[in-house]
Design a protein around this motif. Structure first.
Motif, PDB file in Angstrom:
ATOM      1  N   LEU A  77       0.827  -1.204   0.000  1.00 49.53           N
ATOM      2  CA  LEU A  77       0.000   0.000   0.000  1.00 49.53           C
ATOM      3  C   LEU A  77       0.864   1.258   0.000  1.00 49.53           C
ATOM      4  N   LEU A  78       1.904   1.284   0.827  1.00 50.59           N
ATOM      5  CA  LEU A  78       2.780   2.459   0.878  1.00 50.59           C
ATOM      6  C   LEU A  78       3.544   2.622  -0.432  1.00 50.59           C
ATOM      7  N   ALA A  79       3.943   1.499  -1.042  1.00 51.75           N
ATOM      8  CA  ALA A  79       4.642   1.573  -2.324  1.00 51.75           C
ATOM      9  C   ALA A  79       3.723   2.128  -3.418  1.00 51.75           C
ATOM     10  N   VAL A  80       2.468   1.672  -3.423  1.00 55.54           N
ATOM     11  CA  VAL A  80       1.509   2.181  -4.406  1.00 55.54           C
ATOM     12  C   VAL A  80       1.218   3.657  -4.151  1.00 55.54           C
ATOM     13  N   ALA A  81       1.162   4.051  -2.876  1.00 54.24           N
ATOM     14  CA  ALA A  81       0.954   5.467  -2.546  1.00 54.24           C
ATOM     15  C   ALA A  81       2.101   6.322  -3.063  1.00 54.24           C
ATOM     16  N   LEU A  82       3.325   5.788  -2.946  1.00 54.50           N
ATOM     17  CA  LEU A  82       4.484   6.514  -3.486  1.00 54.50           C
ATOM     18  C   LEU A  82       4.372   6.617  -5.002  1.00 54.50           C
ATOM     19  N   GLY A  83       3.931   5.534  -5.638  1.00 53.95           N
ATOM     20  CA  GLY A  83       3.717   5.579  -7.085  1.00 53.95           C
ATOM     21  C   GLY A  83       2.634   6.571  -7.461  1.00 53.95           C
ATOM     22  N   PHE A  84       1.591   6.661  -6.620  1.00 47.19           N
ATOM     23  CA  PHE A  84       0.526   7.632  -6.841  1.00 47.19           C
ATOM     24  C   PHE A  84       1.090   9.059  -6.803  1.00 47.19           C
ATOM     25  N   ASN A  85       2.001   9.294  -5.868  1.00 46.31           N
ATOM     26  CA  ASN A  85       2.603  10.612  -5.730  1.00 46.31           C
ATOM     27  C   ASN A  85       3.318  11.014  -7.023  1.00 46.31           C
ATOM     28  N   PHE A  86       4.106  10.077  -7.574  1.00 46.19           N
ATOM     29  CA  PHE A  86       4.833  10.383  -8.805  1.00 46.19           C
ATOM     30  C   PHE A  86       3.889  10.481 -10.002  1.00 46.19           C
TER      31      PHE A  86
END
Length: 287
Positions: free
Chosen positions: A42-51
């Motif tokens: 989830l945190l990795a996908v959130a980071l991807g969402f940020n980019f």
């Protein structure tokens, strides 16, 4: 049936705290293998969402499509975390105490209360942890330099405006909110535990009966809530409250509301806890 004459469920167990600690360690190990990696995803996908949010204004069709897919993946990841936490809560109770493992679990030197509390505590911790991780993921998804600068400028202003009086009340309010969250998570789990335990007290159609008991419990609770609301609006209970003539405003009213909600939540959970433990002690059918 391991709960028969040769083994009395719920009997006092020497070293109960140590046994509960062992059960908790076992539960956390079993569930952390699932929830831990899910939180990281989830945190990795959130980071991807940020980019990806920064790429959506690039004007490139391919990049825009990739960004939209990442946004969808983030929404799916948040939903999946909550669903898995819920399913895991049900699965651990059902598998360990009502399924084939129940024969082994109920031969351990642990009472029914210790078994139930180990499931309750672990489920409540994961529910709260899930909420915290989702909040953290939103922070990661929305993070940028200007956001961090604005946030850093807000905290000093809040600190300057806080007096000792409000600081103390703020701490108490935080503790009340935490207690209410714990009680709500446990009560939420207990209503499912009670339905599962009641359904599995019969020899046949156990899961279907568990679903029926769940809806029956909800109907009774809603009826009881409606009756209480009517009594509060009109009737002897309403007259009694009027005779107390207590007037609360501001911070005192907030604390009173929090404590009242906490007591109601504890009462709600206690009813299902009694149903769960009595059924597991007296009527559980593992055949």
């Amino acid at each position: 049936d391991p709960g028969g004459e040769g083994h009395e469920r719920g009997r006092p167990v020497p070293g109960g705290v140590q046994m509960l600690t062992k059960l908790l360690k076992h539960e956390f190990r079993a569930t952390a293998r699932i929830m831990g990696p899910l939180y990281l995803v989830l945190l990795a996908v959130a980071l991807g969402f940020n980019f990806s949010a920064r790429l959506m204004d690039s004007g490139n069709f391919v990049l825009n499509m990739l960004a939209a897919l990442v946004v969808m993946a983030y929404v799916v990841a948040i939903t999946a975390v909550f669903i898995v936490a819920f399913i895991l809560m049900l699965q651990r109770f059902y598998k360990n105490l009502l399924g084939d493992e129940g024969y082994i679990m109920f031969t351990l030197p642990a009472s029914v209360h210790q078994h139930v509390w180990s499931k309750l505590i672990v489920s409540a911790v994961w529910f709260i942890a899930t909420g915290v991780v989702v909040f953290l993921s939103v922070f990661v998804a929305a993070f940028n330099v200007s956001f961090l600068t604005d946030l850093a400028s807000v905290f000093p202003k809040l600190f300057q405006q806080m007096t000792a009086y409000y600081a103390v009340n703020g701490t108490v309010f935080a503790l009340e909110l935490l207690a209410l969250m714990l009680a709500a998570c446990m009560s939420f789990s207990l209503q499912f535990y009670a339905a599962l335990a009641a359904g599995h007290s019969f020899a046949n159609h156990k899961m279907a009966l568990s679903v029926a008991f769940f809806f029956a419990f909800q109907f009774v609770v809603q009826m009881a809530g409606a009756i209480v609301l009517v009594l509060l609006d009109e009737g002897p209970l309403h007259q009694f409250l009027l005779t107390l003539d207590f007037q609360l405003t501001g911070v005192a009213a907030v604390h009173f509301t929090m404590v009242a909600l906490l007591l109601l939540t504890v009462l709600y959970g206690a009813i299902f806890y009694i149903v769960t433990t009595i059924t597991l002690k007296k009527r559980l059918n593992l055949e």
